[in-house]
Design a protein around this motif. Sequence first.
Motif, mmCIF file in Angstrom:
data_model
loop_
_atom_site.group_PDB
_atom_site.id
_atom_site.type_symbol
_atom_site.label_atom_id
_atom_site.label_comp_id
_atom_site.label_asym_id
_atom_site.label_seq_id
_atom_site.Cartn_x
_atom_site.Cartn_y
_atom_site.Cartn_z
ATOM 1 N N ASP A 121 12.328 -4.878 -1.354
ATOM 2 C CA ASP A 121 12.129 -3.767 -0.422
ATOM 3 C C ASP A 121 12.759 -2.496 -0.985
ATOM 4 O OD1 ASP A 121 11.472 -2.249 1.739
ATOM 5 O OD2 ASP A 121 12.726 -3.311 3.168
ATOM 6 N N GLY A 122 12.068 -1.848 -1.907
ATOM 7 C CA GLY A 122 12.557 -0.623 -2.531
ATOM 8 C C GLY A 122 12.970 -0.857 -3.969
ATOM 9 N N VAL A 123 12.898 0.181 -4.783
ATOM 10 C CA VAL A 123 13.137 0.050 -6.218
ATOM 11 C C VAL A 123 14.582 -0.296 -6.559
ATOM 12 C CG1 VAL A 123 11.200 1.498 -6.885
ATOM 13 C CG2 VAL A 123 13.447 2.542 -6.519
ATOM 14 N N HIS A 124 15.518 -0.066 -5.647
ATOM 15 C CA HIS A 124 16.919 -0.359 -5.923
ATOM 16 C C HIS A 124 17.379 -1.663 -5.284
ATOM 17 C CE1 HIS A 124 17.206 3.516 -7.803
ATOM 18 N NE2 HIS A 124 16.713 4.077 -6.716
ATOM 19 N N ALA A 125 16.495 -2.327 -4.560
ATOM 20 C CA ALA A 125 16.848 -3.555 -3.848
ATOM 21 C C ALA A 125 16.753 -4.777 -4.757
ATOM 22 C CB ALA A 125 15.935 -3.745 -2.638
ATOM 23 N N GLU A 126 17.423 -5.831 -4.345
ATOM 24 C CA GLU A 126 17.310 -7.120 -5.018
ATOM 25 C C GLU A 126 16.151 -7.887 -4.404
ATOM 26 O OE1 GLU A 126 19.222 -8.101 -7.615
ATOM 27 O OE2 GLU A 126 20.135 -6.108 -7.505
ATOM 28 N N ALA A 127 15.584 -8.802 -5.161
ATOM 29 C CA ALA A 127 14.510 -9.652 -4.647
ATOM 30 C C ALA A 127 15.104 -10.641 -3.650
ATOM 31 C CB ALA A 127 13.830 -10.394 -5.786
ATOM 32 N N THR A 128 14.431 -10.795 -2.525
ATOM 33 C CA THR A 128 14.840 -11.742 -1.493
ATOM 34 C C THR A 128 13.818 -12.860 -1.423
ATOM 35 O OG1 THR A 128 15.848 -9.965 -0.206
ATOM 36 C CG2 THR A 128 15.333 -12.013 0.969
ATOM 37 N N ARG A 129 14.285 -14.097 -1.531
ATOM 38 C CA ARG A 129 13.379 -15.241 -1.387
ATOM 39 C C ARG A 129 13.082 -15.400 0.093
ATOM 40 N NH1 ARG A 129 14.328 -20.846 -0.735
ATOM 41 N NH2 ARG A 129 16.530 -20.504 -1.159
ATOM 42 N N VAL A 130 11.780 -15.381 0.455
ATOM 43 C CA VAL A 130 11.394 -15.449 1.865
ATOM 44 C C VAL A 130 10.732 -16.770 2.243
ATOM 45 C CG1 VAL A 130 11.242 -12.940 2.120
ATOM 46 C CG2 VAL A 130 9.184 -14.242 1.489
ATOM 47 N N ALA A 168 0.823 -1.212 0.000
ATOM 48 C CA ALA A 168 0.000 0.000 0.000
ATOM 49 C C ALA A 168 0.856 1.260 0.000
ATOM 50 C CB ALA A 168 -0.946 0.001 1.199
ATOM 51 N N ASP A 169 2.025 1.209 0.623
ATOM 52 C CA ASP A 169 2.895 2.383 0.639
ATOM 53 C C ASP A 169 3.730 2.509 -0.635
ATOM 54 O OD1 ASP A 169 4.904 0.451 0.937
ATOM 55 O OD2 ASP A 169 5.458 1.089 2.959
ATOM 56 N N GLY A 170 3.611 1.528 -1.550
ATOM 57 C CA GLY A 170 4.311 1.572 -2.820
ATOM 58 C C GLY A 170 5.802 1.309 -2.730
ATOM 59 N N ARG A 171 6.272 0.902 -1.556
ATOM 60 C CA ARG A 171 7.708 0.721 -1.336
ATOM 61 C C ARG A 171 8.173 -0.704 -1.584
ATOM 62 N NH1 ARG A 171 11.020 -0.394 3.032
ATOM 63 N NH2 ARG A 171 9.234 -0.797 4.336
ATOM 64 N N ARG A 172 7.291 -1.689 -1.358
ATOM 65 C CA ARG A 172 7.688 -3.095 -1.457
ATOM 66 C C ARG A 172 6.837 -3.821 -2.495
ATOM 67 N NH1 ARG A 172 7.074 -4.816 4.654
ATOM 68 N NH2 ARG A 172 5.239 -3.539 4.361
ATOM 69 N N LEU A 173 7.440 -4.825 -3.098
ATOM 70 C CA LEU A 173 6.769 -5.652 -4.083
ATOM 71 C C LEU A 173 6.931 -7.106 -3.670
ATOM 72 C CD1 LEU A 173 5.416 -5.701 -6.992
ATOM 73 C CD2 LEU A 173 7.703 -6.307 -7.796
ATOM 74 N N ALA A 174 5.873 -7.895 -3.813
ATOM 75 C CA ALA A 174 5.930 -9.337 -3.552
ATOM 76 C C ALA A 174 5.479 -10.068 -4.799
ATOM 77 C CB ALA A 174 5.029 -9.710 -2.374
ATOM 78 N N PHE A 175 6.121 -11.201 -5.088
ATOM 79 C CA PHE A 175 5.739 -12.025 -6.228
ATOM 80 C C PHE A 175 6.237 -13.440 -6.003
ATOM 81 C CE2 PHE A 175 9.856 -10.210 -7.291
ATOM 82 C CZ PHE A 175 10.579 -11.296 -7.754
ATOM 83 N N THR A 176 5.640 -14.379 -6.714
ATOM 84 C CA THR A 176 6.132 -15.758 -6.683
ATOM 85 C C THR A 176 6.825 -16.049 -7.998
ATOM 86 O OG1 THR A 176 3.992 -16.598 -7.429
ATOM 87 C CG2 THR A 176 4.415 -16.634 -5.047
ATOM 88 N N ALA A 177 7.795 -16.943 -7.927
ATOM 89 C CA ALA A 177 8.537 -17.362 -9.114
ATOM 90 C C ALA A 177 8.868 -18.840 -8.976
ATOM 91 C CB ALA A 177 9.823 -16.549 -9.263
ATOM 92 N N TRP A 178 9.085 -19.501 -10.111
ATOM 93 C CA TRP A 178 9.499 -20.888 -10.091
ATOM 94 C C TRP A 178 10.844 -21.006 -10.793
ATOM 95 C CZ3 TRP A 178 6.118 -19.306 -13.846
ATOM 96 C CH2 TRP A 178 6.392 -19.684 -15.146
#
Length: 179
Positions: free
Chosen positions: A79-88, A54-64
């Motif tokens: 976590d932010g437009v310059h960050a790398e995706a972290t598998r959680v 909602a704050d537009g800062r973080r993105l979540a997605f699934t990948a295979w």
Amino acid sequence: DGSHIYFHGDLGENTETALHHAGNVYVIASDGTGLRQLNPVGTKTEITGEGLSADGRRLAFTAWQVGSADDGNALFVVDGVHAEATRVTDWTVGLWGAAWAPTGEWIATTQDTGAALVASLIRPDGTGLRAISPNGDAGASFGPVWSADGGHFLVRRGEFHQNTLWIMDLEGNFVWQVT
């Protein structure tokens, strides 16, 4: 803040996994510069819901993982437009989609339990994965989208390509049929 755009680049059907809309998740500056793929090399994504917080800062997605679809999907958070995706999460069979709660404390997703598709919740750090909708044909629901107040979902219910829209509460009760 409008300075960047997240989007899914569709590469067409993946013939290895029979998934439609296989592709990659990207971020680009709104002036068209700095295009960057967010899902890790060797993975693909599918159009799977509204993964922007909602704050537009973080993105979540699934990948295979390409070539190992039997290992399932994993949830990634950026976590932010310059960050790398972290598998959680671990690679989890049948986990797909990501819709961030308005409060930011949960991500709604879909799990394929083998018996049914079920709307599920998971925390942004990958903990607390739990099914919300009942496990079984009568309770099958998928593709949850949050209400503005975070108290309900709009879900698809029924067969994958022959379904109706329902409002569901966070306890898994189907409140009313929309279509």
